[in-house]
Design a protein around this motif. Sequence first.
Motif, PDB file in Angstrom:
ATOM      1  N   ILE A  33       0.387   2.907  -9.976  1.00  0.00           N
ATOM      2  CA  ILE A  33       0.437   3.244  -8.557  1.00  0.00           C
ATOM      3  C   ILE A  33       0.939   2.053  -7.744  1.00  0.00           C
ATOM      4  CG2 ILE A  33      -0.987   3.798  -6.537  1.00  0.00           C
ATOM      5  CD1 ILE A  33      -2.680   5.564  -8.415  1.00  0.00           C
ATOM      6  N   ILE A  34       0.459   0.866  -8.067  1.00  0.00           N
ATOM      7  CA  ILE A  34       0.896  -0.344  -7.377  1.00  0.00           C
ATOM      8  C   ILE A  34       2.395  -0.558  -7.598  1.00  0.00           C
ATOM      9  CG2 ILE A  34       0.700  -2.863  -7.343  1.00  0.00           C
ATOM     10  CD1 ILE A  34      -2.310  -2.415  -8.032  1.00  0.00           C
ATOM     11  N   ALA A  35       2.853  -0.376  -8.823  1.00  0.00           N
ATOM     12  CA  ALA A  35       4.274  -0.556  -9.130  1.00  0.00           C
ATOM     13  C   ALA A  35       5.129   0.475  -8.395  1.00  0.00           C
ATOM     14  CB  ALA A  35       4.498  -0.451 -10.633  1.00  0.00           C
ATOM     15  N   TRP A  36       4.678   1.712  -8.334  1.00  0.00           N
ATOM     16  CA  TRP A  36       5.415   2.756  -7.634  1.00  0.00           C
ATOM     17  C   TRP A  36       5.511   2.442  -6.149  1.00  0.00           C
ATOM     18  CZ3 TRP A  36       8.862   6.314  -7.778  1.00  0.00           C
ATOM     19  CH2 TRP A  36       8.960   7.247  -6.759  1.00  0.00           C
ATOM     20  N   LYS A  37       4.390   2.047  -5.537  1.00  0.00           N
ATOM     21  CA  LYS A  37       4.396   1.720  -4.111  1.00  0.00           C
ATOM     22  C   LYS A  37       5.303   0.527  -3.832  1.00  0.00           C
ATOM     23  CE  LYS A  37       0.686   2.331  -1.610  1.00  0.00           C
ATOM     24  NZ  LYS A  37      -0.697   2.292  -1.082  1.00  0.00           N
ATOM     25  N   TYR A  38       5.305  -0.460  -4.715  1.00  0.00           N
ATOM     26  CA  TYR A  38       6.172  -1.621  -4.553  1.00  0.00           C
ATOM     27  C   TYR A  38       7.639  -1.210  -4.636  1.00  0.00           C
ATOM     28  CZ  TYR A  38       8.523  -6.001  -5.576  1.00  0.00           C
ATOM     29  OH  TYR A  38       9.393  -7.058  -5.544  1.00  0.00           O
ATOM     30  N   TYR A  39       7.969  -0.379  -5.618  1.00  0.00           N
ATOM     31  CA  TYR A  39       9.343   0.091  -5.800  1.00  0.00           C
ATOM     32  C   TYR A  39       9.832   0.836  -4.560  1.00  0.00           C
ATOM     33  CZ  TYR A  39      13.223   2.836  -7.631  1.00  0.00           C
ATOM     34  OH  TYR A  39      14.448   3.434  -7.806  1.00  0.00           O
ATOM     35  N   VAL A  40       9.037   1.755  -4.066  1.00  0.00           N
ATOM     36  CA  VAL A  40       9.448   2.558  -2.907  1.00  0.00           C
ATOM     37  C   VAL A  40       9.549   1.679  -1.668  1.00  0.00           C
ATOM     38  CG1 VAL A  40       8.711   4.411  -1.368  1.00  0.00           C
ATOM     39  CG2 VAL A  40       8.547   4.713  -3.832  1.00  0.00           C
ATOM     40  N   THR A  41       8.607   0.773  -1.481  1.00  0.00           N
ATOM     41  CA  THR A  41       8.615  -0.086  -0.301  1.00  0.00           C
ATOM     42  C   THR A  41       9.832  -1.004  -0.289  1.00  0.00           C
ATOM     43  OG1 THR A  41       6.209  -0.046  -0.208  1.00  0.00           O
ATOM     44  CG2 THR A  41       7.307  -1.807   0.992  1.00  0.00           C
TER      45      THR A  41
END
Length: 46
Positions: A33-41
């Motif tokens: 989840i952290i990696a996904w949020k970082y990627y999108v941000t």
Amino acid sequence: MFKILAKINHWLLPNYTKEQLDLTKATKLQKAIIAWKYYVTTHAID
């Protein structure tokens, strides 16, 4: 498109910063989840 995804992530996904999650003790799902949020941000900023 990424700006819309970032807003959806903000509403739906948990905020681990406020929970003061220790990354060394995070589960694989929490890390994903952290990696996904970082990627999108990072893509929304461009």
